[in-house]
Design a protein around this motif. Sequence first.
Motif, PDB file in Angstrom:
ATOM      1  N   SER A  77      56.989  50.012  47.778  1.00  0.00           N
ATOM      2  CA  SER A  77      56.327  50.361  46.518  1.00  0.00           C
ATOM      3  C   SER A  77      55.390  49.243  46.072  1.00  0.00           C
ATOM      4  O   SER A  77      54.296  49.503  45.553  1.00  0.00           O
ATOM      5  CB  SER A  77      57.368  50.642  45.426  1.00  0.00           C
ATOM      6  N   LEU A  78      55.798  48.000  46.299  1.00  0.00           N
ATOM      7  CA  LEU A  78      54.959  46.857  45.937  1.00  0.00           C
ATOM      8  C   LEU A  78      53.686  46.848  46.771  1.00  0.00           C
ATOM      9  O   LEU A  78      52.586  46.626  46.246  1.00  0.00           O
ATOM     10  CB  LEU A  78      55.743  45.556  46.134  1.00  0.00           C
ATOM     11  N   ILE A  79      53.835  47.109  48.075  1.00  0.00           N
ATOM     12  CA  ILE A  79      52.673  47.149  48.972  1.00  0.00           C
ATOM     13  C   ILE A  79      51.759  48.310  48.592  1.00  0.00           C
ATOM     14  O   ILE A  79      50.528  48.167  48.547  1.00  0.00           O
ATOM     15  CB  ILE A  79      53.123  47.269  50.440  1.00  0.00           C
ATOM     16  N   GLY A  80      52.363  49.474  48.311  1.00  0.00           N
ATOM     17  CA  GLY A  80      51.579  50.654  47.938  1.00  0.00           C
ATOM     18  C   GLY A  80      50.761  50.424  46.682  1.00  0.00           C
ATOM     19  O   GLY A  80      49.562  50.748  46.629  1.00  0.00           O
ATOM     20  N   ASN A  81      51.377  49.827  45.657  1.00  0.00           N
ATOM     21  CA  ASN A  81      50.656  49.545  44.413  1.00  0.00           C
ATOM     22  C   ASN A  81      49.605  48.462  44.614  1.00  0.00           C
ATOM     23  O   ASN A  81      48.536  48.497  43.983  1.00  0.00           O
ATOM     24  CB  ASN A  81      51.644  49.128  43.316  1.00  0.00           C
ATOM     25  N   ALA A  82      49.898  47.499  45.486  1.00  0.00           N
ATOM     26  CA  ALA A  82      48.929  46.436  45.779  1.00  0.00           C
ATOM     27  C   ALA A  82      47.704  47.004  46.501  1.00  0.00           C
ATOM     28  O   ALA A  82      46.554  46.645  46.177  1.00  0.00           O
ATOM     29  CB  ALA A  82      49.579  45.344  46.620  1.00  0.00           C
ATOM     30  N   ILE A  83      47.940  47.897  47.465  1.00  0.00           N
ATOM     31  CA  ILE A  83      46.826  48.535  48.184  1.00  0.00           C
ATOM     32  C   ILE A  83      45.986  49.369  47.222  1.00  0.00           C
ATOM     33  O   ILE A  83      44.749  49.354  47.276  1.00  0.00           O
ATOM     34  CB  ILE A  83      47.358  49.416  49.337  1.00  0.00           C
ATOM     35  N   HIS A  84      46.670  50.091  46.339  1.00  0.00           N
ATOM     36  CA  HIS A  84      45.965  50.914  45.350  1.00  0.00           C
ATOM     37  C   HIS A  84      45.126  50.028  44.420  1.00  0.00           C
ATOM     38  O   HIS A  84      43.970  50.354  44.117  1.00  0.00           O
ATOM     39  CB  HIS A  84      46.991  51.721  44.550  1.00  0.00           C
ATOM     40  N   GLY A  85      45.684  48.910  43.989  1.00  0.00           N
ATOM     41  CA  GLY A  85      44.944  47.980  43.142  1.00  0.00           C
ATOM     42  C   GLY A  85      43.753  47.376  43.873  1.00  0.00           C
ATOM     43  O   GLY A  85      42.669  47.199  43.297  1.00  0.00           O
ATOM     44  N   LEU A  86      43.957  47.045  45.157  1.00  0.00           N
ATOM     45  CA  LEU A  86      42.871  46.487  45.972  1.00  0.00           C
ATOM     46  C   LEU A  86      41.745  47.505  46.158  1.00  0.00           C
ATOM     47  O   LEU A  86      40.557  47.137  46.145  1.00  0.00           O
ATOM     48  CB  LEU A  86      43.412  46.055  47.339  1.00  0.00           C
ATOM     49  N   THR A  87      42.122  48.775  46.303  1.00  0.00           N
ATOM     50  CA  THR A  87      41.121  49.837  46.411  1.00  0.00           C
ATOM     51  C   THR A  87      40.263  49.898  45.158  1.00  0.00           C
ATOM     52  O   THR A  87      39.039  50.043  45.219  1.00  0.00           O
ATOM     53  CB  THR A  87      41.805  51.205  46.639  1.00  0.00           C
ATOM     54  N   HIS A  88      40.922  49.762  44.001  1.00  0.00           N
ATOM     55  CA  HIS A  88      40.188  49.749  42.735  1.00  0.00           C
ATOM     56  C   HIS A  88      39.223  48.565  42.681  1.00  0.00           C
ATOM     57  O   HIS A  88      38.058  48.716  42.286  1.00  0.00           O
ATOM     58  CB  HIS A  88      41.170  49.662  41.559  1.00  0.00           C
ATOM     59  N   PHE A  89      39.702  47.399  43.079  1.00  0.00           N
ATOM     60  CA  PHE A  89      38.862  46.191  43.026  1.00  0.00           C
ATOM     61  C   PHE A  89      37.640  46.336  43.932  1.00  0.00           C
ATOM     62  O   PHE A  89      36.504  46.048  43.506  1.00  0.00           O
ATOM     63  CB  PHE A  89      39.673  44.971  43.435  1.00  0.00           C
ATOM     64  N   CYS A  90      37.858  46.764  45.172  1.00  0.00           N
ATOM     65  CA  CYS A  90      36.750  46.893  46.129  1.00  0.00           C
ATOM     66  C   CYS A  90      35.735  47.939  45.671  1.00  0.00           C
ATOM     67  O   CYS A  90      34.521  47.735  45.804  1.00  0.00           O
ATOM     68  CB  CYS A  90      37.299  47.253  47.512  1.00  0.00           C
ATOM     69  N   THR A  91      36.232  49.059  45.130  1.00  0.00           N
ATOM     70  CA  THR A  91      35.327  50.121  44.665  1.00  0.00           C
ATOM     71  C   THR A  91      34.509  49.650  43.475  1.00  0.00           C
ATOM     72  O   THR A  91      33.288  49.877  43.414  1.00  0.00           O
ATOM     73  CB  THR A  91      36.125  51.380  44.290  1.00  0.00           C
ATOM     74  N   MET A  92      35.162  48.994  42.507  1.00  0.00           N
ATOM     75  CA  MET A  92      34.435  48.466  41.340  1.00  0.00           C
ATOM     76  C   MET A  92      33.401  47.438  41.766  1.00  0.00           C
ATOM     77  O   MET A  92      32.266  47.441  41.261  1.00  0.00           O
ATOM     78  CB  MET A  92      35.428  47.841  40.344  1.00  0.00           C
ATOM     79  N   LEU A  93      33.772  46.559  42.696  1.00  0.00           N
ATOM     80  CA  LEU A  93      32.850  45.518  43.164  1.00  0.00           C
ATOM     81  C   LEU A  93      31.645  46.142  43.857  1.00  0.00           C
ATOM     82  O   LEU A  93      30.496  45.729  43.624  1.00  0.00           O
ATOM     83  CB  LEU A  93      33.584  44.573  44.117  1.00  0.00           C
ATOM     84  N   LEU A  94      31.890  47.140  44.704  1.00  0.00           N
ATOM     85  CA  LEU A  94      30.801  47.811  45.413  1.00  0.00           C
ATOM     86  C   LEU A  94      29.853  48.498  44.429  1.00  0.00           C
ATOM     87  O   LEU A  94      28.622  48.378  44.553  1.00  0.00           O
ATOM     88  CB  LEU A  94      31.372  48.833  46.393  1.00  0.00           C
ATOM     89  N   ILE A  95      30.414  49.192  43.443  1.00  0.00           N
ATOM     90  CA  ILE A  95      29.586  49.886  42.451  1.00  0.00           C
ATOM     91  C   ILE A  95      28.766  48.887  41.637  1.00  0.00           C
ATOM     92  O   ILE A  95      27.582  49.114  41.355  1.00  0.00           O
ATOM     93  CB  ILE A  95      30.483  50.743  41.524  1.00  0.00           C
ATOM     94  N   LEU A  96      29.383  47.762  41.277  1.00  0.00           N
ATOM     95  CA  LEU A  96      28.673  46.745  40.498  1.00  0.00           C
ATOM     96  C   LEU A  96      27.542  46.127  41.315  1.00  0.00           C
ATOM     97  O   LEU A  96      26.444  45.885  40.793  1.00  0.00           O
ATOM     98  CB  LEU A  96      29.644  45.653  40.045  1.00  0.00           C
ATOM     99  N   ILE A  97      27.786  45.883  42.603  1.00  0.00           N
ATOM    100  CA  ILE A  97      26.756  45.319  43.481  1.00  0.00           C
ATOM    101  C   ILE A  97      25.574  46.279  43.595  1.00  0.00           C
ATOM    102  O   ILE A  97      24.405  45.868  43.546  1.00  0.00           O
ATOM    103  CB  ILE A  97      27.341  44.997  44.874  1.00  0.00           C
ATOM    104  N   ILE A  98      25.868  47.580  43.744  1.00  0.00           N
ATOM    105  CA  ILE A  98      24.805  48.589  43.836  1.00  0.00           C
ATOM    106  C   ILE A  98      23.998  48.624  42.539  1.00  0.00           C
ATOM    107  O   ILE A  98      22.766  48.684  42.555  1.00  0.00           O
ATOM    108  CB  ILE A  98      25.410  49.980  44.137  1.00  0.00           C
ATOM    109  N   TYR A  99      24.707  48.569  41.408  1.00  0.00           N
ATOM    110  CA  TYR A  99      24.041  48.585  40.099  1.00  0.00           C
ATOM    111  C   TYR A  99      23.117  47.376  39.952  1.00  0.00           C
ATOM    112  O   TYR A  99      21.963  47.508  39.521  1.00  0.00           O
ATOM    113  CB  TYR A  99      25.095  48.583  38.990  1.00  0.00           C
TER     114      TYR A  99
END
Length: 282
Positions: free
Chosen positions: A37-59
């Motif tokens: 569960s810890l790994i699953g939530n960490a992966i989910h959080g990392l997905t959020h971080f990478c997606t936000m970073l990518l969107i911000l870079i594009i912007y």
Amino acid sequence: MNLSILLLLIISHLICDFIFQSQYILNMRFSKSFKDSLIGNAIHGLTHFCTMLLILIIYISIYKSSKLNYIYYFEILFCIAFLHSIIDEIKTFIVKLKPSFESSIFIFITDQLIHISIIVMLTSDLNISNISNLLISIINNYPYNIRMLDRWLIVGIIFLSCTWGTGVFIRKYIQAINLKLYRKLIDKKLVIVKSVKETDIGSPNGGFTIGILERIFILLVMAIGQPSMVGFVLTAKSIARFKKMDDSNFAEYFIIGTFISFILAISGGIIIKTLQVIPVIK
């Protein structure tokens, strides 16, 4: 506060929570194993971080926003993703204590409100007055203070909320109704197995996908000012499910899901239609 960045981060949240989050990750997040569960939530959080970073870079690359403090926003994105993982881990812990909460509508809505509130607070420098000033400014200057980009971002938020978000909400709501009588058994870790006839098995997530397509259609016809075409969707669904209507339980769930889907999609379409007549500034 940069309103465009706030809207972009909300879009990123909706994409990661409702589109990118696979059943495999969900199973990990709510696994009986603390490590999984810890790994699953960490992966989910990392997905959020990478997606936000990518969107911000594009912007930044498109609008060449040299005035932005990149390190500051990088820290903001990290905090949002980290807090997202912490909140999800708390949610996992609660669900482990009371498994029936996994299909709870209250938990679902509260979870989403907390995540979005954190995004708003962090992009507002944790200053309540900044948020209130923004709202007052929008109200006082309505409808003369919306940029074209911001209008399209709001449309994107409505689109994601009314399609994938509504689909997840309906699924959880139907589960909550279906399992209402069995909450005590579920909380006692007793497994309930429902037999499924081979003829009842359809394509994986077929109903969920159909629901998304129907709400996209409703949003489009409402946006172009043709609400009468909404009846086409209801007719098509009724014909496709005609034989199953003999099952009273299925009929009830079908009607409930359809009404929720239509109400939220039509409401979203009305908002999009309203946004079209609001003057924009560059």
